[in-house]
Structure formats: C-alpha cells, structure tokens
Design a protein around this motif. Structure first.
Motif, mmCIF file in Angstrom:
data_model
loop_
_atom_site.group_PDB
_atom_site.id
_atom_site.type_symbol
_atom_site.label_atom_id
_atom_site.label_comp_id
_atom_site.label_asym_id
_atom_site.label_seq_id
_atom_site.Cartn_x
_atom_site.Cartn_y
_atom_site.Cartn_z
ATOM 1 N N ILE A 1 0.881 -1.123 -0.136
ATOM 2 C CA ILE A 1 -0.015 0.034 0.120
ATOM 3 C C ILE A 1 0.791 1.189 -0.067
ATOM 4 C CG2 ILE A 1 -0.291 0.058 2.604
ATOM 5 C CD1 ILE A 1 -2.867 1.174 -0.131
ATOM 6 N N PRO B 1 -0.327 3.945 -3.365
ATOM 7 C CA PRO B 1 -1.316 4.693 -2.657
ATOM 8 C C PRO B 1 -2.550 5.199 -3.281
ATOM 9 C CG PRO B 1 0.468 5.996 -3.022
ATOM 10 C CD PRO B 1 0.735 4.818 -3.837
ATOM 11 N N LEU C 1 -4.912 -1.260 -6.813
ATOM 12 C CA LEU C 1 -4.078 -0.379 -6.234
ATOM 13 C C LEU C 1 -2.988 0.321 -7.311
ATOM 14 C CD1 LEU C 1 -5.375 -1.568 -3.705
ATOM 15 C CD2 LEU C 1 -2.968 -1.768 -2.945
ATOM 16 N N VAL D 1 -3.218 8.136 1.367
ATOM 17 C CA VAL D 1 -3.848 7.376 0.148
ATOM 18 C C VAL D 1 -4.816 8.258 -0.547
ATOM 19 C CG1 VAL D 1 -3.342 4.991 1.140
ATOM 20 C CG2 VAL D 1 -5.792 6.055 1.479
#
Length: 280
Positions: free
Chosen positions: A34, A38, A90, A165
C-alpha cells in the motif's frame, strides 16, 4: 495528488479472487504494497435498491431531491441490504499496479457471504444481472468472506485511516455507504453530515467520484462504461458489474480524464464530493 506520465503497460493483469480461506494472506499482501501503491480505485456490488423515492418520471431523477433526501434513501437501502463484492485496484502515480515480484500485475476482488439470495431483501433485476455476469451466489454463501473479519483486517491494512492514500470511484455514494456500514458494524449515521464525518475518518479527504467530476468535462456523461467508451478506454480484464474489473476500469478512466481535462488545475478541487450527496 502528484502524477508522473502514465503509460498503459502491456504487462498482463490478473484479478486475485479473495474468499474466506485466503482473506488474511491477501490482506497481508495489500499491507505490504500500500505504501508503494497509494492510489486505490474501488467498486462494490450489492443487491440493488429496495427503497425508492416517489418522483416525477418525466423529470431528471437527481434534480428532484436534495442531497439529504438522497441520503435518507441510501441509508434505508444500505441498512437493509448486504454487500456482495468489493473490488480494489491499487496503483502508483505512474499507473503501475502491484506485480508481487512476478511478471503479472494484480487487482483484488473480495467475495462476501453476508448476502443470502434465498433469505435477504434484494432487487430481483439486479440479482439476475449479477448472475448473468458470473457471480455465483451459492459459492459466495459457502466460501465467501464474513464482513466482520474483513473489517478487522481492513482497519489494520493501511487502506483506511491513512492520510497518504487517495480513493478513486464512480458514482460511489452506495459503495462508501456499504463500507462505512461494514467498518462500523452498525447502521449508517442518521444525518448526511454525520455520514461525511465517518467517511473522512476512514477514507480521508482525497476521495474522487468520477460521476461528479464529469460535470466539468465536456462530452462526458452516463455510466462508467459509456464514459470509458467516450474516453477510448478499454476494459483490461474481467466483465462489467464485477467489482474487481469495474474498479480497474474506473482507475483507467480517471487517468484519462486527468490527462485530458485536469492538466492545468488538477483534480484536487473536486475531491471529497460524492455524486448525489453534494455538500461543500
């Protein structure tokens, strides 16, 4: 939101199907990537709507209701119904997807057990559409994810409550409604203001809804597939009305919109607004 030039890669893309048996291991992978990827594009599938407002069918639907009215209908439906799928794509600022050390890029599709087609309220036409697109409700019931376990893992994954994010969506008031319900394990808040407070706690301020943003893009209108066709963006993997595939198409459409319509100002000024629930 800073982006580098995006180049659609020729590297193949695969949907990682997530069920009860591999939920923890897949969230572990997401937690590991992640920080590098992001930008999160999200879509859900749910059993349609069973509560609808009384409106004049000869006039545009959204022009007849205030955002607070839209929210009341949304809350009634989300409180009464259960999630079927969540799709997550993602990406990094260049549009690259996680490859997990392989020669393939990956996106995720989570399949839930909470919805029982034999027992639970639903819109029959929505369920038939999802069946035609390949969703197996028997398999979901037998092998799907429990939403309580999903919420526990999502809270510690870095996907939520993370200021670094950004979330990219299309017509996502219901999508976020279901995720807020799952994460809080309770009915949605009573007011629209309270809902947005919860939304910002979990998902931050960098939430983009393309359905709202196309108001500022000449020639773009309609649903996700129509917008993608107008932008000349092809579906890279999977089928429409499957959450993983739609999350990826949403991301690719956002990239194209950004490059065509938001080069000068960037999309940031449109963050935090959901179509139909426009409060500023």
């Amino acid at each position: 939101m800073r982006f580098e030039d995006s180049n659609r890669s020729s590297i193949p893309i695969k949907i990682r199907e997530v069920w009860s048996h591999n939920l923890e291991s897949e969230f572990q992978l997401i937690s590991q990537v992640i920080d590098e990827y992001p930008f999160i594009s999200m879509d859900t599938e749910f059993p349609g709507t069973v509560f609808r407002p009384k409106v004049d069918p000869t006039r545009p639907y959204h022009s007849q209701l205030l955002p607070s009215d839209h929210y009341k209908i949304l809350k009634s439906n989300v409180d009464a119904l259960n999630l079927i799928q969540v799709g997550l794509t993602l990406s990094d600022s260049s549009g690259n997807l996680p490859n997990l050390g392989t020669d393939t890029q990956f996106i995720w599709e989570f399949n839930f057990r909470d919805f029982d087609v034999e027992r639970d309220a639903h819109a029959p036409d929505s369920i038939e559409l999802l069946r035609r697109q390949g969703i197996d409700f028997v398999k979901n019931k037998e092998k799907g994810i429990d939403s309580v376990h999903f919420a526990e893992l999502m809270m510690s994954s870095g996907l939520v409550c993370n200021d670094t994010v950004s979330w990219v969506t299309f017509h996502s008031a219901y999508d976020f409604g279901y995720l807020v319900k799952v994460l809080t394990r309770r009915d949605l808040p009573g007011s629209l203001d309270e809902f947005f407070t919860s939304l910002r706690v979990f998902f931050g301020n960098r939430v983009y809804d393309l359905k709202y943003m196309i108001r500022f893009c000449n020639s773009l209108r309609g649903g996700l597939d129509r917008v993608a066709r107008t932008l000349d963006v092809n579906r890279a993997v999977g089928k429409c009305h499957q959450a993983g595939s739609d999350s990826l198409l949403t991301w690719h459409a956002f990239q194209k919109m950004r490059d065509l319509y938001f080069v000068k100002d960037g999309p940031e000024k449109h963050a935090g607004v959901l179509y139909g629930l426009e409060i500023y």
